[in-house]
Design a protein around this motif. Structure first.
Motif, PDB file in Angstrom:
ATOM      1  N   HIS A 121      38.198  25.577 -20.217  1.00 50.34           N
ATOM      2  CA  HIS A 121      36.728  25.575 -20.706  1.00 50.34           C
ATOM      3  C   HIS A 121      36.883  24.982 -22.003  1.00 50.34           C
ATOM      4  O   HIS A 121      37.821  25.334 -22.646  1.00 50.34           O
ATOM      5  CB  HIS A 121      36.058  26.800 -20.676  1.00 50.34           C
TER       6      HIS A 121
ATOM      7  N   HIS B 178      34.553  25.107 -25.988  1.00 49.76           N
ATOM      8  CA  HIS B 178      33.661  26.050 -26.716  1.00 49.76           C
ATOM      9  C   HIS B 178      32.566  25.212 -27.379  1.00 49.76           C
ATOM     10  O   HIS B 178      31.621  25.977 -27.939  1.00 49.76           O
ATOM     11  CB  HIS B 178      34.706  26.497 -27.705  1.00 49.76           C
TER      12      HIS B 178
ATOM     13  N   HIS C  19      41.136  24.934 -22.933  1.00 51.35           N
ATOM     14  CA  HIS C  19      42.138  25.842 -22.685  1.00 51.35           C
ATOM     15  C   HIS C  19      41.605  26.772 -21.778  1.00 51.35           C
ATOM     16  O   HIS C  19      40.798  27.058 -21.224  1.00 51.35           O
ATOM     17  CB  HIS C  19      42.541  26.619 -23.890  1.00 51.35           C
TER      18      HIS C  19
ATOM     19  N   ILE D   2      42.964  30.920 -20.355  1.00 58.33           N
ATOM     20  CA  ILE D   2      43.653  32.065 -20.816  1.00 58.33           C
ATOM     21  C   ILE D   2      44.037  33.061 -19.527  1.00 58.33           C
ATOM     22  O   ILE D   2      43.361  33.278 -18.668  1.00 58.33           O
ATOM     23  CB  ILE D   2      42.465  32.921 -21.597  1.00 58.33           C
TER      24      ILE D   2
ATOM     25  N   ARG E  81      28.408  24.423 -22.710  1.00 64.39           N
ATOM     26  CA  ARG E  81      29.695  24.323 -22.583  1.00 64.39           C
ATOM     27  C   ARG E  81      30.095  24.078 -21.133  1.00 64.39           C
ATOM     28  O   ARG E  81      29.536  23.958 -20.288  1.00 64.39           O
ATOM     29  CB  ARG E  81      30.228  25.559 -22.836  1.00 64.39           C
TER      30      ARG E  81
ATOM     31  N   LEU F 285      32.368  33.408 -22.359  1.00 63.91           N
ATOM     32  CA  LEU F 285      33.802  33.140 -21.724  1.00 63.91           C
ATOM     33  C   LEU F 285      34.805  32.863 -22.567  1.00 63.91           C
ATOM     34  O   LEU F 285      35.344  31.693 -22.576  1.00 63.91           O
ATOM     35  CB  LEU F 285      33.347  32.121 -20.595  1.00 63.91           C
ATOM     36  N   ASP F 286      35.159  33.674 -23.600  1.00 62.38           N
ATOM     37  CA  ASP F 286      36.267  33.765 -24.275  1.00 62.38           C
ATOM     38  C   ASP F 286      36.085  32.517 -25.123  1.00 62.38           C
ATOM     39  O   ASP F 286      37.090  31.287 -24.950  1.00 62.38           O
ATOM     40  CB  ASP F 286      37.659  33.560 -23.329  1.00 62.38           C
TER      41      ASP F 286
HETATM   42 FE   LIG Z   1      37.851  29.967 -24.780  1.00 59.57          FE
END
Ligand SMILES: [Fe+2]
Length: 188
Positions: free
Chosen positions: A92, A94, A144, A146, A170, A187-188
């Motif tokens: 995703h 940001h 990126h 995770i 996003r 989402l991070d």
């Molecule tokens: Fe992220």
């Protein structure tokens, strides 16, 4: 001074430095590298982030985020993420710059070359293991994913140029459908 007061002070000083770096240099790979190095120094102050101040409770289901600081205008949002479960967040972006650094544990960040307009799947460019003393910095358009393993306690700092609540449109890559799609949730 209590640990909480020392933490607040250290966070304030780090964010003052980071605001100054951005103001002086703008947002580019070089300035984000400087911001990353400054945030790494904060994360290396392990004593400021004791486990008992950030306990994983049953209702967290193995992962939670806590906002440590955000400016009144929504800029410079700093989270601490704590996890001890398997975490796999799909690729995703940001739409704002983002920096992740380690306090404890190991968060595998996969960085991709991605082309949402063209629709071709993200291509893995680099893998970075983010733990104490290391970090990763991303431009707004960078993708990126995770990955964290179950059973290992992870504590990481996530800093975003703009808070999640203000991020719009996003993009993530959904492996199930083989397509990119927009999302607005955290989402991070
Ligand atoms: Fe992220």
């Amino acid at each position: 001074m209590s640990i909480q007061e020392a933490r607040s002070r250290a966070i304030g000083e780090a964010l003052d430095d980071i605001r100054a770096i951005e103001a002086a240099n703008g947002v580019n790979r070089d300035s984000l590298e400087q911001i990353k190095q400054r945030l790494i120094r904060l994360g290396q102050q392990r004593d400021l982030f004791p486990d008992e101040d950030f306990p994983l409770a049953p209702e967290h289901n193995g992962e939670f985020f806590d906002v440590l600081s955000v400016d009144d205008d929504g800029r410079f949002e700093l989270y601490i993420e704590v996890a001890d479960q398997t975490v796999d967040v799909p690729p995703h972006d940001h739409t704002t710059w983002a920096v992740v650094v380690g306090i404890e544990g190991n968060e595998l960040n996969r960085l991709y070359d991605a082309d949402p307009e063209g629709g071709t799947p993200p291509t893995l460019r680099e893998e970075v293991h983010v733990g104490p003393g290391t970090g990763v910095a991303m431009m707004p358009e960078d993708f990126h994913s995770i990955h964290m393993a179950e059973g290992e306690r992870n504590m990481h700092l996530h800093l975003y140029g703009l808070c999640f609540a203000k991020l719009k449109d996003r993009t993530l890559y959904d492996k199930e459908t083989g397509a990119y799609r927009q999302f607005d949730v955290a989402l991070d």
